[in-house]
Design a protein around this motif. Structure first.
Motif, PDB file in Angstrom:
ATOM      1  N   TYR A  24      -9.763  43.882  72.340  1.00  0.00           N
ATOM      2  CA  TYR A  24      -9.042  44.736  71.403  1.00  0.00           C
ATOM      3  C   TYR A  24      -8.331  45.883  72.123  1.00  0.00           C
ATOM      4  O   TYR A  24      -8.772  46.331  73.186  1.00  0.00           O
ATOM      5  CB  TYR A  24     -10.005  45.333  70.368  1.00  0.00           C
ATOM      6  N   LYS A  72       3.237  48.986  65.348  1.00  0.00           N
ATOM      7  CA  LYS A  72       2.782  47.689  64.822  1.00  0.00           C
ATOM      8  C   LYS A  72       3.725  46.576  65.275  1.00  0.00           C
ATOM      9  O   LYS A  72       3.276  45.512  65.692  1.00  0.00           O
ATOM     10  CB  LYS A  72       2.694  47.734  63.302  1.00  0.00           C
ATOM     11  N   ARG A  76       2.808  43.391  67.772  1.00  0.00           N
ATOM     12  CA  ARG A  76       3.096  42.009  67.361  1.00  0.00           C
ATOM     13  C   ARG A  76       3.990  41.343  68.407  1.00  0.00           C
ATOM     14  O   ARG A  76       3.746  40.204  68.807  1.00  0.00           O
ATOM     15  CB  ARG A  76       3.759  41.987  65.990  1.00  0.00           C
ATOM     16  N   ILE A  81      -2.682  39.943  67.705  1.00  0.00           N
ATOM     17  CA  ILE A  81      -2.911  39.433  66.359  1.00  0.00           C
ATOM     18  C   ILE A  81      -3.898  40.364  65.654  1.00  0.00           C
ATOM     19  O   ILE A  81      -4.419  41.301  66.272  1.00  0.00           O
ATOM     20  CB  ILE A  81      -3.457  37.986  66.373  1.00  0.00           C
ATOM     21  N   ASN A  82      -4.187  40.054  64.405  1.00  0.00           N
ATOM     22  CA  ASN A  82      -5.149  40.850  63.629  1.00  0.00           C
ATOM     23  C   ASN A  82      -4.884  42.345  63.768  1.00  0.00           C
ATOM     24  O   ASN A  82      -5.786  43.142  64.036  1.00  0.00           O
ATOM     25  CB  ASN A  82      -6.598  40.523  64.044  1.00  0.00           C
ATOM     26  N   ILE A  83      -3.636  42.712  63.589  1.00  0.00           N
ATOM     27  CA  ILE A  83      -3.225  44.109  63.758  1.00  0.00           C
ATOM     28  C   ILE A  83      -3.570  44.874  62.481  1.00  0.00           C
ATOM     29  O   ILE A  83      -3.134  44.521  61.389  1.00  0.00           O
ATOM     30  CB  ILE A  83      -1.717  44.209  64.060  1.00  0.00           C
ATOM     31  N   HIS A  84      -4.382  45.885  62.648  1.00  0.00           N
ATOM     32  CA  HIS A  84      -4.799  46.715  61.525  1.00  0.00           C
ATOM     33  C   HIS A  84      -4.196  48.099  61.711  1.00  0.00           C
ATOM     34  O   HIS A  84      -4.316  48.699  62.784  1.00  0.00           O
ATOM     35  CB  HIS A  84      -6.333  46.801  61.465  1.00  0.00           C
ATOM     36  N   TYR A 160      -3.902  52.167  65.147  1.00  0.00           N
ATOM     37  CA  TYR A 160      -3.710  50.723  65.220  1.00  0.00           C
ATOM     38  C   TYR A 160      -4.846  50.115  66.027  1.00  0.00           C
ATOM     39  O   TYR A 160      -5.206  50.630  67.085  1.00  0.00           O
ATOM     40  CB  TYR A 160      -2.395  50.375  65.929  1.00  0.00           C
ATOM     41  N   ALA A 162      -5.628  46.198  67.449  1.00  0.00           N
ATOM     42  CA  ALA A 162      -5.045  44.866  67.557  1.00  0.00           C
ATOM     43  C   ALA A 162      -5.876  44.029  68.530  1.00  0.00           C
ATOM     44  O   ALA A 162      -6.496  44.574  69.446  1.00  0.00           O
ATOM     45  CB  ALA A 162      -3.605  44.970  68.053  1.00  0.00           C
ATOM     46  N   GLN A 163      -5.863  42.741  68.312  1.00  0.00           N
ATOM     47  CA  GLN A 163      -6.682  41.827  69.114  1.00  0.00           C
ATOM     48  C   GLN A 163      -5.781  40.877  69.907  1.00  0.00           C
ATOM     49  O   GLN A 163      -4.771  40.385  69.387  1.00  0.00           O
ATOM     50  CB  GLN A 163      -7.611  41.015  68.213  1.00  0.00           C
ATOM     51  N   PRO A 165      -5.341  37.238  71.235  1.00  0.00           N
ATOM     52  CA  PRO A 165      -5.913  35.956  70.814  1.00  0.00           C
ATOM     53  C   PRO A 165      -6.923  35.427  71.841  1.00  0.00           C
ATOM     54  O   PRO A 165      -6.819  35.699  73.037  1.00  0.00           O
ATOM     55  CB  PRO A 165      -4.700  35.023  70.731  1.00  0.00           C
TER      56      PRO A 165
END
Length: 171
Positions: A24, A72, A76, A81-84, A160, A162-163, A165
């Motif tokens: 992350y 964000k 991307r 991915i899995n962006i919060h 933010y 984010a992970q 993959p």
């Protein structure tokens, strides 16, 4: 990191490459536009004037201090991915009634007051040819505005997470 990074898309790509699959990446950054929801910050106040000078001067030096809402997209584009995303109000003084926000505002006010001269002197001299005395007069008025609890200002603080993959699909 406010103003320290000149190329956020490059930084997020470098972070992506440095993080192990499944790892992350977190960013916590304000957008430096000072906001007031209740009209208590007059456009001709020293604080509003300082903020406009600061944002513009930073951009003259190739640094955006208001770019946080775009992170964000950068995450991307880098492949995360899995962006919060969360956006918090960070008060600039202890004006809020909410106990937690009042405490945060007290800490932010100290931070703001301590950083004000360092954020302003060199940039305002170079960007606007202001004298040190002119800057000090402005900053004294800005300090007064920040300490004035009837002026209700805050920054939007962007967080933010984010992970990367776990594996890359080559299909």
């Amino acid at each position: 990191m406010l103003g320290a990074i000149g190329d956020w898309p490059r930084l997020t790509a470098q972070a992506y490459n440095a993080i192990k699959p499944g790892g992350y990446f977190e960013i916590l950054e304000p957008a430096a536009h000072i906001i007031s929801d209740d009209g208590s910050l007059p456009a001709d106040s020293s604080l509003a004037i300082w903020n406009n000078l600061f944002v513009t001067a930073a951009s003259k030096f190739g640094r955006s201090v208001v770019e946080a809402p775009l992170y964000k997209d950068y995450l991307r584009d880098a492949g995360f991915i899995n962006i919060h995303e969360e956006v918090f109000k960070l008060p600039n003084s202890p004006w809020p009634k909410n106990k937690l926000l009042k405490e945060a505002g007290g800490y932010q006010m100290v931070n703001f007051l301590e950083a004000l001269e360092g954020l302003s002197l060199r940039m305002f001299q170079a960007a606007y040819n202001m004298s040190v005395d002119e800057i000090h007069v402005l900053l004294a008025k800005v300090r007064s505005d920040i300490k004035n609890k009837s002026i209700h200002t805050y920054y939007n603080l962007h967080r933010y997470v984010a992970q990367k993959p776990h594996s890359i699909n080559l299909e």
